[in-house]
Design an enzyme around this catalytic site. Structure first.
Site, mmCIF file in Angstrom:
data_model
loop_
_atom_site.group_PDB
_atom_site.id
_atom_site.type_symbol
_atom_site.label_atom_id
_atom_site.label_comp_id
_atom_site.label_asym_id
_atom_site.label_seq_id
_atom_site.Cartn_x
_atom_site.Cartn_y
_atom_site.Cartn_z
ATOM 1 N N CYS A 195 1.675 65.759 1.945
ATOM 2 C CA CYS A 195 0.913 66.243 0.789
ATOM 3 C C CYS A 195 -0.476 66.747 1.171
ATOM 4 C CB CYS A 195 0.814 65.167 -0.290
ATOM 5 S SG CYS A 195 0.142 63.588 0.284
ATOM 6 N N HIS A 241 -1.559 59.735 -1.905
ATOM 7 C CA HIS A 241 -1.107 61.024 -2.427
ATOM 8 C C HIS A 241 -2.321 61.943 -2.504
ATOM 9 C CE1 HIS A 241 1.502 63.882 -4.221
ATOM 10 N NE2 HIS A 241 0.953 63.850 -5.409
ATOM 11 N N ASP A 274 -0.440 69.513 -8.689
ATOM 12 C CA ASP A 274 0.259 68.494 -7.920
ATOM 13 C C ASP A 274 1.625 69.053 -7.553
ATOM 14 O OD1 ASP A 274 1.577 66.331 -6.856
ATOM 15 O OD2 ASP A 274 1.145 64.957 -8.506
#
Length: 233
Positions: free
Chosen positions: A30, A86, A110
């Site tokens: 990520c 994250h 996201d």
């Protein structure tokens, strides 16, 4: 073949959907996905050329156990995943609204979420963070907010964190070369994801806002401060 130009509204508090498939996504990477996302938003005209309206947000805690809902990787109906950390992007919707003295709604991008892309920050917090859900202290989440121009210059990862004790990949890496910082640093991801509650801001004020525009590792806030922070940027 030309790259499609990405456009976001200058003044709407309602997010205009983007085609998430236009952005590079490697599962479990990520931080690199968001790095490339920021660069593409800048290059494609969907953000300021220098990325001044973009912020990279690391979500983690001391235990490396952060529950987030509505994640594509989940096998559950509610989409919950317990990540070690994250990373998302937050864009301040500025210009026209701010010039008129009106409030604007930050947008969350996201790449791992099943929510609309992008989503208004209040909606994202309610649906993904779910602050009203009572969590044990080990799952308390913290947010490291880094100004995108600083992140793009400073971030580096040689992906060592994705190898097991004998050097095998835990998750297959992207095909492109690892990201190296402008100063030649080859790995500093650990600096972004190591957090301590003692380092979190006690309050949101002018000094803290100033820090995010100057500090390599940005500022650390708790989940009940996240929306307040972006209301003052």
């Amino acid at each position: 073949m030309t790259t499609p130009t990405l456009e976001l509204p200058l003044s709407s508090s309602v997010a205009t959907p983007l085609d998430v498939s236009q952005f590079h996504h490697t599962p479990n990477y990520c931080e690199e996905n968001v790095y490339l996302l920021c660069k593409k938003l800048c290059a494609g005209g969907a953000a300021d050329m220098e990325g001044s309206d973009l912020f990279v947000v690391f979500i983690t805690n001391e235990k490396k156990q952060v529950p987030l809902w509505h994640q594509k990787a989940s096998q559950r109906a509610d989409g919950i995943v317990l990540w070690d950390y994250h990373v998302i992007c937050v864009q301040e919707t500025i210009t026209v609204q701010r010039k008129k003295g009106e409030n604007s709604t930050p947008l969350v991008l996201d790449l791992d979420s099943t929510l609309p892309f992008p989503s208004p920050l209040p909606s994202y917090i309610a649906e993904t963070i779910q602050p009203s859900f009572q969590l044990f202290s080990d799952f308390k989440r913290f947010f490291r907010i880094v100004h995108a121009p600083i992140f793009i210059r400073s971030f580096a990862s040689d992906r060592r964190h994705m190898k097991d004790s004998v050097g095998n990949w835990i998750s297959q890496p992207p095909a492109y070369e690892p990201i190296v910082a402008e100063d030649g640093t080859v790995h500093n991801l650990n600096e972004y994801i190591e957090v301590s509650p003692a380092d979190a801001a006690r309050s949101i004020g002018v000094d803290l806002i100033d820090e995010v525009f100057t500090q390599k590792l940005g500022v650390l806030v708790s989940e009940n401060q996240l929306e307040e922070f972006f209301s003052l940027v």
